[in-house]
Design a protein around this motif. Structure first.
Motif, PDB file in Angstrom:
ATOM      1  N   VAL A  82       1.008  -1.084   0.037  1.00  0.00           N
ATOM      2  CA  VAL A  82       0.173   0.052  -0.091  1.00  0.00           C
ATOM      3  C   VAL A  82       0.923   1.233   0.111  1.00  0.00           C
ATOM      4  CG1 VAL A  82      -0.216   0.178   2.412  1.00  0.00           C
ATOM      5  CG2 VAL A  82      -1.854   1.242   1.131  1.00  0.00           C
ATOM      6  N   ASN A  83       0.603   2.483  -0.871  1.00  0.00           N
ATOM      7  CA  ASN A  83       1.188   3.485  -0.658  1.00  0.00           C
ATOM      8  C   ASN A  83       0.080   4.561  -1.023  1.00  0.00           C
ATOM      9  OD1 ASN A  83       0.862   3.627  -3.542  1.00  0.00           O
ATOM     10  ND2 ASN A  83       2.745   2.227  -3.559  1.00  0.00           N
ATOM     11  N   THR A  84       0.511   6.021  -1.267  1.00  0.00           N
ATOM     12  CA  THR A  84      -0.619   6.816  -1.525  1.00  0.00           C
ATOM     13  C   THR A  84      -1.190   6.592  -2.931  1.00  0.00           C
ATOM     14  OG1 THR A  84       1.322   8.168  -2.267  1.00  0.00           O
ATOM     15  CG2 THR A  84       0.513   8.513  -0.063  1.00  0.00           C
ATOM     16  N   SER A  85      -0.477   6.119  -3.995  1.00  0.00           N
ATOM     17  CA  SER A  85      -0.976   6.047  -5.274  1.00  0.00           C
ATOM     18  C   SER A  85      -1.996   4.918  -5.513  1.00  0.00           C
ATOM     19  CB  SER A  85       0.101   5.926  -6.308  1.00  0.00           C
ATOM     20  OG  SER A  85       0.832   4.662  -5.858  1.00  0.00           O
ATOM     21  N   ASN A  86      -1.953   3.586  -4.596  1.00  0.00           N
ATOM     22  CA  ASN A  86      -2.808   2.784  -4.951  1.00  0.00           C
ATOM     23  C   ASN A  86      -3.491   2.253  -3.829  1.00  0.00           C
ATOM     24  OD1 ASN A  86      -1.005   1.743  -3.091  1.00  0.00           O
ATOM     25  ND2 ASN A  86      -0.340  -0.069  -4.230  1.00  0.00           N
ATOM     26  N   ILE A  87      -3.661   3.387  -2.936  1.00  0.00           N
ATOM     27  CA  ILE A  87      -4.563   2.882  -1.615  1.00  0.00           C
ATOM     28  C   ILE A  87      -6.077   2.752  -2.061  1.00  0.00           C
ATOM     29  CG2 ILE A  87      -5.194   5.341  -1.097  1.00  0.00           C
ATOM     30  CD1 ILE A  87      -4.947   4.758   1.791  1.00  0.00           C
ATOM     31  N   GLU A 121      -9.212  -4.235  -2.464  1.00  0.00           N
ATOM     32  CA  GLU A 121      -8.862  -5.763  -2.194  1.00  0.00           C
ATOM     33  C   GLU A 121      -8.973  -6.195  -0.793  1.00  0.00           C
ATOM     34  OE1 GLU A 121      -4.635  -7.907  -3.557  1.00  0.00           O
ATOM     35  OE2 GLU A 121      -4.915  -6.108  -3.950  1.00  0.00           O
ATOM     36  N   LEU A 122      -8.642  -5.453   0.200  1.00  0.00           N
ATOM     37  CA  LEU A 122      -8.889  -5.987   1.476  1.00  0.00           C
ATOM     38  C   LEU A 122     -10.389  -6.157   1.660  1.00  0.00           C
ATOM     39  CD1 LEU A 122      -6.513  -3.760   3.230  1.00  0.00           C
ATOM     40  CD2 LEU A 122      -6.347  -6.157   3.156  1.00  0.00           C
ATOM     41  N   PHE A 123     -11.252  -5.472   1.339  1.00  0.00           N
ATOM     42  CA  PHE A 123     -12.810  -5.690   1.535  1.00  0.00           C
ATOM     43  C   PHE A 123     -13.108  -6.907   1.017  1.00  0.00           C
ATOM     44  CE2 PHE A 123     -13.614  -1.042   2.816  1.00  0.00           C
ATOM     45  CZ  PHE A 123     -13.947  -1.282   4.095  1.00  0.00           C
ATOM     46  N   LEU A 135      -5.336   4.087   5.686  1.00  0.00           N
ATOM     47  CA  LEU A 135      -6.161   2.912   5.177  1.00  0.00           C
ATOM     48  C   LEU A 135      -7.036   2.323   6.541  1.00  0.00           C
ATOM     49  CD1 LEU A 135      -6.135   0.219   3.335  1.00  0.00           C
ATOM     50  CD2 LEU A 135      -4.139  -0.553   4.457  1.00  0.00           C
ATOM     51  N   THR A 136      -6.602   2.311   7.713  1.00  0.00           N
ATOM     52  CA  THR A 136      -7.475   1.736   8.698  1.00  0.00           C
ATOM     53  C   THR A 136      -8.808   2.721   9.029  1.00  0.00           C
ATOM     54  OG1 THR A 136      -5.320   1.083   9.863  1.00  0.00           O
ATOM     55  CG2 THR A 136      -7.424   1.268  11.208  1.00  0.00           C
ATOM     56  N   ALA A 137      -8.683   4.002   8.682  1.00  0.00           N
ATOM     57  CA  ALA A 137      -9.638   4.942   8.964  1.00  0.00           C
ATOM     58  C   ALA A 137     -11.077   4.339   8.008  1.00  0.00           C
ATOM     59  CB  ALA A 137      -9.330   6.295   8.650  1.00  0.00           C
ATOM     60  N   VAL A 138     -10.506   4.186   6.769  1.00  0.00           N
ATOM     61  CA  VAL A 138     -11.541   3.561   5.578  1.00  0.00           C
ATOM     62  C   VAL A 138     -12.188   2.369   6.228  1.00  0.00           C
ATOM     63  CG1 VAL A 138     -11.809   3.183   3.358  1.00  0.00           C
ATOM     64  CG2 VAL A 138     -10.594   4.817   3.953  1.00  0.00           C
ATOM     65  N   ARG A 148      -2.609  14.676   6.154  1.00  0.00           N
ATOM     66  CA  ARG A 148      -1.575  15.209   5.320  1.00  0.00           C
ATOM     67  C   ARG A 148      -2.193  14.848   3.836  1.00  0.00           C
ATOM     68  NH1 ARG A 148       4.094  12.750   7.627  1.00  0.00           N
ATOM     69  NH2 ARG A 148       3.812  13.854   9.853  1.00  0.00           N
ATOM     70  N   PRO A 149      -2.112  15.832   3.073  1.00  0.00           N
ATOM     71  CA  PRO A 149      -2.621  16.043   1.545  1.00  0.00           C
ATOM     72  C   PRO A 149      -1.773  14.895   0.641  1.00  0.00           C
ATOM     73  CG  PRO A 149      -1.179  18.052   1.907  1.00  0.00           C
ATOM     74  CD  PRO A 149      -1.436  17.433   3.230  1.00  0.00           C
ATOM     75  N   GLY A 150      -2.408  14.257  -0.360  1.00  0.00           N
ATOM     76  CA  GLY A 150      -1.828  13.361  -1.335  1.00  0.00           C
ATOM     77  C   GLY A 150      -1.992  12.076  -0.694  1.00  0.00           C
TER      78      GLY A 150
END
Length: 287
Positions: A104-109, A115-117, A149-152, A285-287
């Motif tokens: 996971v990173n900022t571009s493919n979150i 995928e996790l759901f 990721l955990t917040a979503v 943080r943005p991005g």
């Protein structure tokens, strides 16, 4: 006289033959018995048990199995009610959770969240928390990404966020008692970003700071400064009066406590960051 000798020899032979039987007679009278074993080998049952264990052994060995072959082997194995089937499905769930978390990173979150759901996060919530905590401790620069990721996931499954916060608190207390500064810093950084994402309550943040500054040492003050740099902007919006009390404690430590010059400089830098309004450490943080 000869007759008496013969009688004695006859009587002694009779007594010897009657008292101690010969080896041949003993073998014939008491043959050695071979009792059958209590359990008979059943090659058919052993072969069936080996076939049931084969999918799990292949998955644990690290060999690549095509998805079609893996599905076929699991179907041939039978129902997942037996132990081998549950272990095999557990290994599959572990790979479905560890893979997305590690990449996971900022571009493919967004793709990672979908995928996790698709995995069974209710059953694998412990696997998710363990994988996330391990990845965050190895790369603390990705802590905002893991918190987002955990917040979503927490919006749909609050039990996952609650378990993660509980495990982080336990890890922090264990590291604090063992004087493990690196693990303490990584734990409080994760808790700070979870607080910024409103997964953990702000009261927990103030409790962490009060524990660290209760008996100030060089390491505890350093951990507290690292924690406040990450969560200070959020606490300034939510509870500014309590934050003022925390910085008063920092000020008294700076002037009265016997701490190292390096830690004193860190506290002064923290006050400068606060005067600048935590512009370099925003809550989200943005991005």
């Amino acid at each position: 006289m000869p007759s008496s000798d013969s009688e004695q020899s006859d009587s002694s032979g009779a007594s010897s033959s009657s008292g101690q039987p010969s080896a041949k007679g003993r073998n014939m009278s008491s043959p050695r018995s071979h009792s059958p074993p209590l359990t008979q080998k059943q090659p058919g049952r052993e072969r069936a048990e080996a076939n049931r264990q084969t999918p799990m052994i292949l998955m644990k060995s690290g060999r690549y199995l095509p998805p079609a072959l893996k599905r076929k082997m699991l179907d041939a194995q039978g129902s997942t009610t037996n132990e081998a089937g549950q272990r095999a499905s557990w290994e599959v769930l572990k790979k479905k959770i560890n893979g997305p978390v590690n990449k996971v990173n900022t571009s493919n979150i967004k793709d990672v969240i979908v995928e996790l759901f698709s995995a069974n996060l209710i059953r694998g919530r412990g696997l998710y928390c363990r994988s996330l905590m391990r990845a965050q401790s190895l790369s603390t620069s990705f802590t905002p990404v893991y918190a987002a990721l955990t917040a979503v996931i927490n919006t749909k499954l609050p039990i996952v966020g609650e378990l993660l916060v509980t495990r982080l608190v336990v890890q922090f207390r264990r590291a604090f008692n063992r004087d493990d500064k690196d693990l303490c810093i990584s734990s409080v950084m994760f808790l700070a970003h979870l607080t910024n994402q409103r997964i953990a309550h702000e009261v927990l943040a103030f409790q962490v700071v009060s524990l660290l500054l209760e008996t100030p040492t060089d390491d505890s003050v350093e951990v507290a400064v690292a924690f406040m740099r990450e969560v200070g902007a959020f606490l300034a919006e939510i509870a500014p009066r309590v934050l003022n009390a925390v910085f008063d404690t920092f000020r008294s430590i700076l002037h009265e406590a016997d701490i190292d010059k390096r830690v004193q400089y860190m506290i002064e830098v923290l006050f400068q960051i606060r005067r600048d309004g935590f512009k370099d450490s925003p809550p989200i943080r943005p991005g």
